[in-house]
Design a protein around this motif. Structure first.
Motif, PDB file in Angstrom:
ATOM      1  N   HIS A   8     -50.272 -39.431  -1.359  1.00  0.00           N
ATOM      2  CA  HIS A   8     -49.384 -38.126  -0.943  1.00  0.00           C
ATOM      3  C   HIS A   8     -49.592 -37.389  -2.221  1.00  0.00           C
ATOM      4  N   ARG A   9     -49.910 -35.850  -1.702  1.00  0.00           N
ATOM      5  CA  ARG A   9     -50.186 -34.778  -2.588  1.00  0.00           C
ATOM      6  C   ARG A   9     -49.330 -33.777  -1.945  1.00  0.00           C
ATOM      7  N   VAL A  10     -48.084 -33.342  -2.573  1.00  0.00           N
ATOM      8  CA  VAL A  10     -47.037 -32.664  -1.954  1.00  0.00           C
ATOM      9  C   VAL A  10     -46.595 -31.703  -2.875  1.00  0.00           C
ATOM     10  N   PRO A  11     -46.834 -30.258  -2.733  1.00  0.00           N
ATOM     11  CA  PRO A  11     -46.440 -29.340  -3.678  1.00  0.00           C
ATOM     12  C   PRO A  11     -45.114 -28.658  -3.295  1.00  0.00           C
ATOM     13  N   PRO A  12     -44.007 -29.003  -3.326  1.00  0.00           N
ATOM     14  CA  PRO A  12     -42.840 -28.311  -2.856  1.00  0.00           C
ATOM     15  C   PRO A  12     -42.747 -26.824  -3.506  1.00  0.00           C
ATOM     16  N   GLU A  13     -42.703 -25.862  -2.653  1.00  0.00           N
ATOM     17  CA  GLU A  13     -42.445 -24.431  -3.122  1.00  0.00           C
ATOM     18  C   GLU A  13     -40.932 -24.557  -3.275  1.00  0.00           C
ATOM     19  N   MET A  14     -40.329 -24.397  -4.451  1.00  0.00           N
ATOM     20  CA  MET A  14     -38.888 -24.292  -4.574  1.00  0.00           C
ATOM     21  C   MET A  14     -38.343 -22.835  -4.848  1.00  0.00           C
ATOM     22  N   PRO A  15     -37.357 -22.718  -4.247  1.00  0.00           N
ATOM     23  CA  PRO A  15     -36.661 -21.260  -4.587  1.00  0.00           C
ATOM     24  C   PRO A  15     -36.557 -21.110  -6.158  1.00  0.00           C
ATOM     25  N   GLU A  16     -36.813 -20.022  -6.620  1.00  0.00           N
ATOM     26  CA  GLU A  16     -36.778 -19.818  -8.007  1.00  0.00           C
ATOM     27  C   GLU A  16     -35.106 -19.029  -8.287  1.00  0.00           C
ATOM     28  N   TYR A  17     -34.446 -19.881  -8.359  1.00  0.00           N
ATOM     29  CA  TYR A  17     -33.206 -19.282  -8.764  1.00  0.00           C
ATOM     30  C   TYR A  17     -32.502 -19.768 -10.026  1.00  0.00           C
ATOM     31  N   THR A 108     -59.335 -22.681  -5.224  1.00  0.00           N
ATOM     32  CA  THR A 108     -60.725 -22.387  -5.408  1.00  0.00           C
ATOM     33  C   THR A 108     -61.319 -23.701  -6.088  1.00  0.00           C
ATOM     34  N   LEU A 109     -60.411 -24.558  -6.916  1.00  0.00           N
ATOM     35  CA  LEU A 109     -60.784 -25.647  -7.544  1.00  0.00           C
ATOM     36  C   LEU A 109     -60.851 -26.736  -6.759  1.00  0.00           C
ATOM     37  N   GLY A 110     -60.376 -26.631  -5.321  1.00  0.00           N
ATOM     38  CA  GLY A 110     -60.529 -27.622  -4.269  1.00  0.00           C
ATOM     39  C   GLY A 110     -59.388 -28.517  -4.320  1.00  0.00           C
ATOM     40  N   ILE A 111     -58.213 -28.058  -5.138  1.00  0.00           N
ATOM     41  CA  ILE A 111     -57.049 -28.865  -4.879  1.00  0.00           C
ATOM     42  C   ILE A 111     -56.116 -28.395  -3.852  1.00  0.00           C
ATOM     43  N   THR A 112     -56.264 -29.496  -2.885  1.00  0.00           N
ATOM     44  CA  THR A 112     -55.619 -28.959  -1.752  1.00  0.00           C
ATOM     45  C   THR A 112     -54.509 -29.963  -1.194  1.00  0.00           C
ATOM     46  N   PRO A 113     -53.152 -29.619  -1.157  1.00  0.00           N
ATOM     47  CA  PRO A 113     -52.244 -30.491  -0.657  1.00  0.00           C
ATOM     48  C   PRO A 113     -52.238 -30.870   0.688  1.00  0.00           C
ATOM     49  N   ARG A 114     -51.714 -31.801   1.291  1.00  0.00           N
ATOM     50  CA  ARG A 114     -51.555 -32.288   2.666  1.00  0.00           C
ATOM     51  C   ARG A 114     -50.362 -31.720   3.102  1.00  0.00           C
ATOM     52  N   HIS A 115     -49.190 -31.530   2.372  1.00  0.00           N
ATOM     53  CA  HIS A 115     -47.903 -31.347   2.746  1.00  0.00           C
ATOM     54  C   HIS A 115     -47.352 -30.186   1.801  1.00  0.00           C
ATOM     55  N   VAL A 116     -46.790 -29.227   2.434  1.00  0.00           N
ATOM     56  CA  VAL A 116     -46.027 -28.012   1.469  1.00  0.00           C
ATOM     57  C   VAL A 116     -44.638 -27.886   2.031  1.00  0.00           C
ATOM     58  N   ILE A 117     -43.665 -27.810   1.213  1.00  0.00           N
ATOM     59  CA  ILE A 117     -42.224 -27.962   1.492  1.00  0.00           C
ATOM     60  C   ILE A 117     -41.911 -26.616   0.922  1.00  0.00           C
ATOM     61  N   LEU A 118     -41.062 -25.709   1.770  1.00  0.00           N
ATOM     62  CA  LEU A 118     -40.554 -24.776   0.957  1.00  0.00           C
ATOM     63  C   LEU A 118     -38.911 -24.840   1.367  1.00  0.00           C
ATOM     64  N   LEU A 119     -38.124 -24.988   0.127  1.00  0.00           N
ATOM     65  CA  LEU A 119     -36.651 -25.091   0.280  1.00  0.00           C
ATOM     66  C   LEU A 119     -36.127 -23.860   0.259  1.00  0.00           C
ATOM     67  N   SER A 120     -35.351 -23.567   1.406  1.00  0.00           N
ATOM     68  CA  SER A 120     -34.831 -21.922   1.524  1.00  0.00           C
ATOM     69  C   SER A 120     -33.075 -22.246   1.573  1.00  0.00           C
ATOM     70  N   ALA A 121     -32.579 -21.073   1.135  1.00  0.00           N
ATOM     71  CA  ALA A 121     -31.211 -21.023   1.219  1.00  0.00           C
ATOM     72  C   ALA A 121     -30.727 -19.460   1.029  1.00  0.00           C
ATOM     73  N   PRO A 122     -29.731 -18.940   1.476  1.00  0.00           N
ATOM     74  CA  PRO A 122     -29.272 -17.784   1.377  1.00  0.00           C
ATOM     75  C   PRO A 122     -29.074 -17.250  -0.018  1.00  0.00           C
ATOM     76  N   ASP A 123     -29.333 -16.022  -0.198  1.00  0.00           N
ATOM     77  CA  ASP A 123     -29.318 -15.562  -1.758  1.00  0.00           C
ATOM     78  C   ASP A 123     -27.880 -16.038  -2.272  1.00  0.00           C
ATOM     79  N   THR A 124     -26.858 -15.446  -1.367  1.00  0.00           N
ATOM     80  CA  THR A 124     -25.350 -15.640  -1.895  1.00  0.00           C
ATOM     81  C   THR A 124     -25.316 -17.186  -2.286  1.00  0.00           C
ATOM     82  N   VAL A 125     -25.744 -18.098  -1.817  1.00  0.00           N
ATOM     83  CA  VAL A 125     -25.429 -19.665  -2.056  1.00  0.00           C
ATOM     84  C   VAL A 125     -26.411 -19.789  -3.214  1.00  0.00           C
ATOM     85  N   LEU A 126     -27.579 -19.358  -3.470  1.00  0.00           N
ATOM     86  CA  LEU A 126     -28.207 -19.525  -4.628  1.00  0.00           C
ATOM     87  C   LEU A 126     -27.535 -18.905  -5.902  1.00  0.00           C
ATOM     88  N   ILE A 127     -26.975 -17.734  -5.705  1.00  0.00           N
ATOM     89  CA  ILE A 127     -26.400 -17.057  -6.734  1.00  0.00           C
ATOM     90  C   ILE A 127     -25.072 -17.887  -7.209  1.00  0.00           C
TER      91      ILE A 127
END
Length: 434
Positions: A8-17, A108-127
């Motif tokens: 498994h090669r998974v880079p979750p794109e996590m919201p930066e709050y 460019t370096l050939g690093i390719t994930p098989r799955h990408v996950i983006l965790l999303s939430a409303p800004d009010t919740v994150l704040i």
């Protein structure tokens, strides 16, 4: 080429709050790593890696400027992914890439994930999540004024508010995050999944886990190499014939190959003949030579094959794989002893016409024919029980060797069994949940 599973090669794109140590996302990544037995890669553990000149350079730069240059970060990732644990077990990137530039440099370096996950939430919740953080200066534990407030009054009194988590600062960081994420998302078409993080952590985790254990469909050419395993009387020959008829696969029956070699009086046949005459098992090395000779022919290479009757044990399976004849679909047909006995012990042959009958499913049309029917000694109950016992003695090791094998109930209508086999061949391999 087959779309089978791999580490498994998974880079979750996590919201930066909030701060860079975003607890919610990191917790999801850690849970996934633990469940998938994969390695977690974050900026923090990349720059603190032992025995790495790149990590030392990155640490020095981070202490001065609180950032790591993109080129240095990407080289750190490349170095870490070459470590044995990442190669064997796979990896999860947490919070990387943060910008489109980083994403392109990684690709460019050939690093390719098989799955990408983006965790999303409303800004009010994150704040709300970020502003409520509090830290125990003695233990470093993180608490929250709403979700995780300590019951001990001493701990409550010594909690401090981390720097940089005010509502204004959090909103500013979220604005920067939104500017970057819309540029990152197009870098991962077809493999990106957005999951709402405005729900219980456990629900988020299981949605993420389900996704990373799903194989993407591939349009790459796929040549089926099917192995049917099962005890005598489980219907392997019939299913192989049906698969061969519908999909043009080459039907390779190991026992039949040996008989044909003897009948043709070939070089292999001369080696096999003495064992047939003495009713002894043909040695594995001879069987394997006959089998690999057939599988290496052009029709098997182009059309694919369905093999049954071999391997019968773990040693044979390992020998077959060592010679690069590895099946990409393996099925175990499971049939209880009573059903096998019913199928085989009632088989009869007419010695006059050679016609085959079954006393239950295909009875002879007249009493005259029935009276002259003969039973093959191999269909005697004692012989069948011995063969069943031998198969199930070895089947556990075979199932352990073929980890992605599918077990199918063979004690049902043959065409129902065929539909299950067909589905297992056409669809991507499922991933077993530990």
């Amino acid at each position: 080429m087959d779309a089978t599973t791999a580490p498994h090669r998974v880079p979750p794109e996590m919201p930066e709050y909030g701060e860079r140590n975003h607890i919610f996302e990191l917790m999801q990544a850690m849970w996934l790593c633990k469940h998938l037995n994969s390695s977690l890669l974050t900026v923090e553990n990349l720059i603190t890696k032992d025995s790495s000149t790149l990590a030392t350079e990155a640490t020095s730069h981070y202490q001065k400027y609180k950032t790591v240059p993109n080129s240095l970060l990407v080289r750190l990732i490349q170095e870490r992914l070459n470590d044995e644990d990442c190669i064997k077990r796979g990896w999860i990137l947490d919070g990387i890439p943060e910008t489109r530039e980083q994403a392109l440099m990684v690709q460019t370096l050939g690093i390719t994930p098989r799955h990408v996950i983006l965790l999303s939430a409303p800004d009010t919740v994150l704040i709300e999540r970020n502003v409520g953080k509090r830290i125990d200066p003695q233990t470093g534990e993180i608490y929250h004024t709403t979700f995780d407030w300590p019951s001990d009054s001493d701990i409550q009194n010594r909690l401090v508010t981390p720097e940089g988590i005010s509502e204004l600062e959090t909103a500013r960081k979220l604005l920067e995050y939104h500017r970057n994420i819309v540029k990152i998302m197009p870098s991962y078409p077809k493999i990106l999944k957005v999951i709402s993080s405005d729900q219980p952590c456990v629900d988020v985790f299981y949605q993420a886990l389900t996704y990373v254990q799903t194989n993407h469909r591939s349009n790459a050419p796929f040549t089926p190499r099917v192995l049917l395993c099962g005890p005598v009387g489980s219907g392997k020959s019939l299913q192989a014939a049906l698969l061969s008829q519908k999909y043009g696969l080459i039907n390779v029956c190991c026992g039949q190959l040996l008989k044909e070699a003897v009948a043709e009086k070939s070089g292999f046949g001369n080696l096999i003949q003495p064992f047939f005459e003495k009713e002894m098992a043909v040695p594995d090395n001879i069987v394997l030579k006959v089998l690999t000779h057939r599988l290496s022919q052009q029709d098997c290479i182009q059309k694919g094959w369905v093999l049954h009757g071999y391997p019968r044990d773990l040693d044979q399976a390992q020998l077959l794989e060592k010679l690069a004849y590895k099946p990409n679909r393996v099925f175990f047909l499971n049939v209880p002893l009573d059903s096998v006995l019913e199928r085989l012990t009632l088989r009869r042959t007419d010695p006059v016409t050679g016609e085959r009958y079954h006393l239950m499913y295909k009875p002879p049309p007249t009493m005259e024919i029935q009276e002259r029917l003969l039973q093959n000694p191999k269909d005697a109950e004692e012989q069948i029980k011995l063969k069943m016992d031998l198969f199930y003695r070895n089947s556990a090791e075979l199932e352990g060797f073929y980890t992605h094998a599918l077990t199918i109930n063979g004690d049902q209508d043959p065409y129902t069994v065929f539909e299950y086999l067909e589905s297992g061949i056409i669809n991507p391999l499922p991933q077993k949940v530990p």
